[in-house]
Enzyme design. Structure first.
Site, PDB file in Angstrom:
ATOM      1  N   LYS A  26      51.920 -16.081  -8.482  1.00 60.22           N
ATOM      2  CA  LYS A  26      52.616 -15.446  -7.152  1.00 60.22           C
ATOM      3  C   LYS A  26      51.594 -14.548  -6.441  1.00 60.22           C
ATOM      4  O   LYS A  26      51.780 -14.244  -5.160  1.00 60.22           O
ATOM      5  CB  LYS A  26      53.790 -14.448  -7.558  1.00 60.22           C
ATOM      6  CG  LYS A  26      53.384 -13.240  -8.432  1.00 60.22           C
ATOM      7  CD  LYS A  26      54.836 -12.486  -8.947  1.00 60.22           C
ATOM      8  CE  LYS A  26      54.488 -11.345  -9.660  1.00 60.22           C
ATOM      9  NZ  LYS A  26      53.566 -11.517 -10.406  1.00 60.22           N
ATOM     10  N   ARG A 101      59.524  -4.403 -10.430  1.00 61.29           N
ATOM     11  CA  ARG A 101      59.452  -4.834 -11.723  1.00 61.29           C
ATOM     12  C   ARG A 101      60.796  -4.376 -12.459  1.00 61.29           C
ATOM     13  O   ARG A 101      61.002  -5.201 -13.552  1.00 61.29           O
ATOM     14  CB  ARG A 101      58.162  -4.830 -12.505  1.00 61.29           C
ATOM     15  CG  ARG A 101      56.893  -5.088 -12.347  1.00 61.29           C
ATOM     16  CD  ARG A 101      56.696  -6.235 -13.048  1.00 61.29           C
ATOM     17  NE  ARG A 101      55.268  -6.362 -13.750  1.00 61.29           N
ATOM     18  CZ  ARG A 101      54.319  -6.523 -13.230  1.00 61.29           C
ATOM     19  NH1 ARG A 101      53.908  -6.571 -11.529  1.00 61.29           N
ATOM     20  NH2 ARG A 101      53.094  -6.813 -13.643  1.00 61.29           N
ATOM     21  N   ARG A 138      42.881 -16.077 -17.904  1.00 63.98           N
ATOM     22  CA  ARG A 138      42.615 -15.175 -16.817  1.00 63.98           C
ATOM     23  C   ARG A 138      41.477 -14.204 -16.916  1.00 63.98           C
ATOM     24  O   ARG A 138      41.422 -13.830 -17.909  1.00 63.98           O
ATOM     25  CB  ARG A 138      44.041 -14.321 -16.681  1.00 63.98           C
ATOM     26  CG  ARG A 138      44.673 -14.512 -15.203  1.00 63.98           C
ATOM     27  CD  ARG A 138      46.153 -13.825 -15.348  1.00 63.98           C
ATOM     28  NE  ARG A 138      46.621 -13.799 -14.058  1.00 63.98           N
ATOM     29  CZ  ARG A 138      47.511 -13.195 -13.596  1.00 63.98           C
ATOM     30  NH1 ARG A 138      48.151 -12.093 -14.853  1.00 63.98           N
ATOM     31  NH2 ARG A 138      48.063 -13.304 -12.668  1.00 63.98           N
ATOM     32  N   ARG A 166      40.211 -10.594 -18.457  1.00 60.72           N
ATOM     33  CA  ARG A 166      41.065  -9.296 -18.408  1.00 60.72           C
ATOM     34  C   ARG A 166      41.324  -8.632 -19.723  1.00 60.72           C
ATOM     35  O   ARG A 166      41.652  -9.289 -20.604  1.00 60.72           O
ATOM     36  CB  ARG A 166      42.434  -9.710 -17.532  1.00 60.72           C
ATOM     37  CG  ARG A 166      42.413  -9.664 -16.046  1.00 60.72           C
ATOM     38  CD  ARG A 166      43.819  -9.987 -15.597  1.00 60.72           C
ATOM     39  NE  ARG A 166      45.031  -9.396 -15.803  1.00 60.72           N
ATOM     40  CZ  ARG A 166      45.876  -9.402 -15.020  1.00 60.72           C
ATOM     41  NH1 ARG A 166      45.986 -10.004 -13.873  1.00 60.72           N
ATOM     42  NH2 ARG A 166      46.935  -8.607 -15.327  1.00 60.72           N
ATOM     43  N   ARG A 177      53.317  -8.908 -22.798  1.00 61.47           N
ATOM     44  CA  ARG A 177      53.495  -8.874 -21.265  1.00 61.47           C
ATOM     45  C   ARG A 177      54.836  -9.834 -21.062  1.00 61.47           C
ATOM     46  O   ARG A 177      55.494  -9.469 -20.205  1.00 61.47           O
ATOM     47  CB  ARG A 177      52.361  -9.368 -20.494  1.00 61.47           C
ATOM     48  CG  ARG A 177      51.224  -8.310 -20.486  1.00 61.47           C
ATOM     49  CD  ARG A 177      50.055  -8.412 -19.624  1.00 61.47           C
ATOM     50  NE  ARG A 177      50.067  -8.661 -18.524  1.00 61.47           N
ATOM     51  CZ  ARG A 177      49.482  -9.335 -17.678  1.00 61.47           C
ATOM     52  NH1 ARG A 177      48.604 -10.107 -17.893  1.00 61.47           N
ATOM     53  NH2 ARG A 177      49.853  -9.287 -16.305  1.00 61.47           N
TER      54      ARG A 177
HETATM   55  P1  AMP Z   1      49.728  -7.469 -12.449  1.00 61.42           P
HETATM   56  O1  AMP Z   1      48.455  -7.563 -11.954  1.00 61.42           O
HETATM   57  O2  AMP Z   1      50.865  -7.294 -11.375  1.00 61.42           O
HETATM   58  O3  AMP Z   1      50.243  -8.379 -13.802  1.00 61.42           O
HETATM   59  O4  AMP Z   1      49.779  -5.959 -13.157  1.00 61.42           O
HETATM   60  C1  AMP Z   1      49.201  -5.719 -14.413  1.00 61.42           C
HETATM   61  C2  AMP Z   1      49.748  -4.412 -15.063  1.00 61.42           C
HETATM   62  O5  AMP Z   1      50.011  -3.178 -14.124  1.00 61.42           O
HETATM   63  C3  AMP Z   1      51.233  -4.667 -15.626  1.00 61.42           C
HETATM   64  O6  AMP Z   1      51.252  -5.429 -16.714  1.00 61.42           O
HETATM   65  C4  AMP Z   1      51.836  -3.145 -15.619  1.00 61.42           C
HETATM   66  O7  AMP Z   1      51.180  -2.611 -16.758  1.00 61.42           O
HETATM   67  C5  AMP Z   1      51.137  -2.731 -14.464  1.00 61.42           C
HETATM   68  N1  AMP Z   1      52.109  -2.732 -13.358  1.00 61.42           N
HETATM   69  C6  AMP Z   1      51.929  -3.520 -12.123  1.00 61.42           C
HETATM   70  N2  AMP Z   1      52.890  -3.411 -11.174  1.00 61.42           N
HETATM   71  C7  AMP Z   1      53.663  -2.713 -11.790  1.00 61.42           C
HETATM   72  C8  AMP Z   1      55.334  -2.310 -11.530  1.00 61.42           C
HETATM   73  N3  AMP Z   1      55.718  -2.324 -10.329  1.00 61.42           N
HETATM   74  N4  AMP Z   1      55.785  -1.186 -12.505  1.00 61.42           N
HETATM   75  C9  AMP Z   1      55.318  -0.900 -13.578  1.00 61.42           C
HETATM   76  N5  AMP Z   1      53.916  -1.381 -13.943  1.00 61.42           N
HETATM   77  C10 AMP Z   1      53.429  -2.241 -13.092  1.00 61.42           C
END
Ligand code: AMP
Length: 229
Positions: A26, A101, A138, A166, A177
């Site tokens: 996404k 989320r 990733r 990462r 996750r």
């Molecule tokens: P992403 O790159 O979107 O997968 O985000 C990486 C990490 O950031 C996630 O695993 C969460 O720990 C944190 N995170 C990102 N967006 C949110 C959100 N809307 N609510 C809570 N945690 C978030």
């Protein structure tokens, strides 16, 4: 005076939420859509990773959550997004990636949308085994924190920094996750799916095919009114 003002604010904004588990692609789709429509892509994951790189207080909260594969608290995330959506560049629309989320974040977003037009929700769907494989491989840029696109080989195409795994790419964290996603974020689909502006997109196909499906979903929703083409 811009088009929006000339028409007395009548031009509907293109407000998009991209839903989907980590690894669904996404981020790539959100970036492409934002570029095509000249709208800001607001990735909460990127905002948090930048805070980690900058060593800010938000960064240390984010680092702890990311290391454990947990979510950052709703209060913190809602505050970040509210502030970001108030900026000038988001007035004509935005592409939200990684937010909401949780259902609490979604209800807060609905309140923020008051007077801003319809919210188009695109759910990028990918089978779990494909996700686990994608997540384990990733990488991000070690300098600016950008997510590496699949075709980047060794260097970041944004700043030239080298790519590193990462911190949340380990098998254990990947499983955690996906579990967190299933538990906390799947109810979002129930929350949004009855709306006429909700669309599921098959994310288990080539990226450009997914991009075409995203465009088709926007046209379809626009035909129903309230969404800018
Ligand atoms: P992403 O790159 O979107 O997968 O985000 C990486 C990490 O950031 C996630 O695993 C969460 O720990 C944190 N995170 C990102 N967006 C949110 C959100 N809307 N609510 C809570 N945690 C978030």
């Amino acid at each position: 005076m811009d088009l929006h003002e000339r028409e007395g604010g009548a031009v509907p904004a293109l407000n998009v939420v991209m839903l989907g588990p980590p690894g669904a692609g996404k981020g790539t789709q959100a970036e492409r859509l934002a570029e095509r429509r000249c709208l800001p892509r607001i990735s909460t994951g990127d905002i948090l990773r930048e805070a980690v790189q900058a060593g800010s207080p938000l960064g240390s909260i984010a680092q702890k959550a990311m290391d454990a594969g947990r979510l950052v608290s709703d209060d913190v995330m809602i505050g970040i997004v509210r502030e970001r959506l108030e900026r000038e560049d988001a007035r004509r629309g935005f592409i939200l990636d990684g937010f909401p989320r949780t259902v609490d974040q979604a209800t807060a977003l609905d309140r923020m949308m008051d007077g801003r037009g319809a919210l188009l929700v695109l759910d990028v769907v990918v089978p779990e085994d494909v996700l686990a494989r994608r997540l384990a491989t990733r990488r991000i840029c070690g300098r600016c924190g950008a997510n590496a696109a699949v075709h980047w080989t060794t260097a970041c195409e944004k700043c030239g920094g080298s790519l590193v795994a990462r911190v949340d790419a380990g098998a254990e964290i990947v499983r955690e996750r996906l579990k967190v996603y299933l538990r906390q974020s799947k109810p979002l689909v129930d929350y949004y799916s009855a709306r006429p502006t909700f669309r599921a997109i098959d994310g288990n196909q080539r990226a450009d095919v997914v991009t075409a499906a995203v465009d088709a979903a926007i046209s379809e929703a626009a035909a129903g009114g309230g969404v800018r083409l």
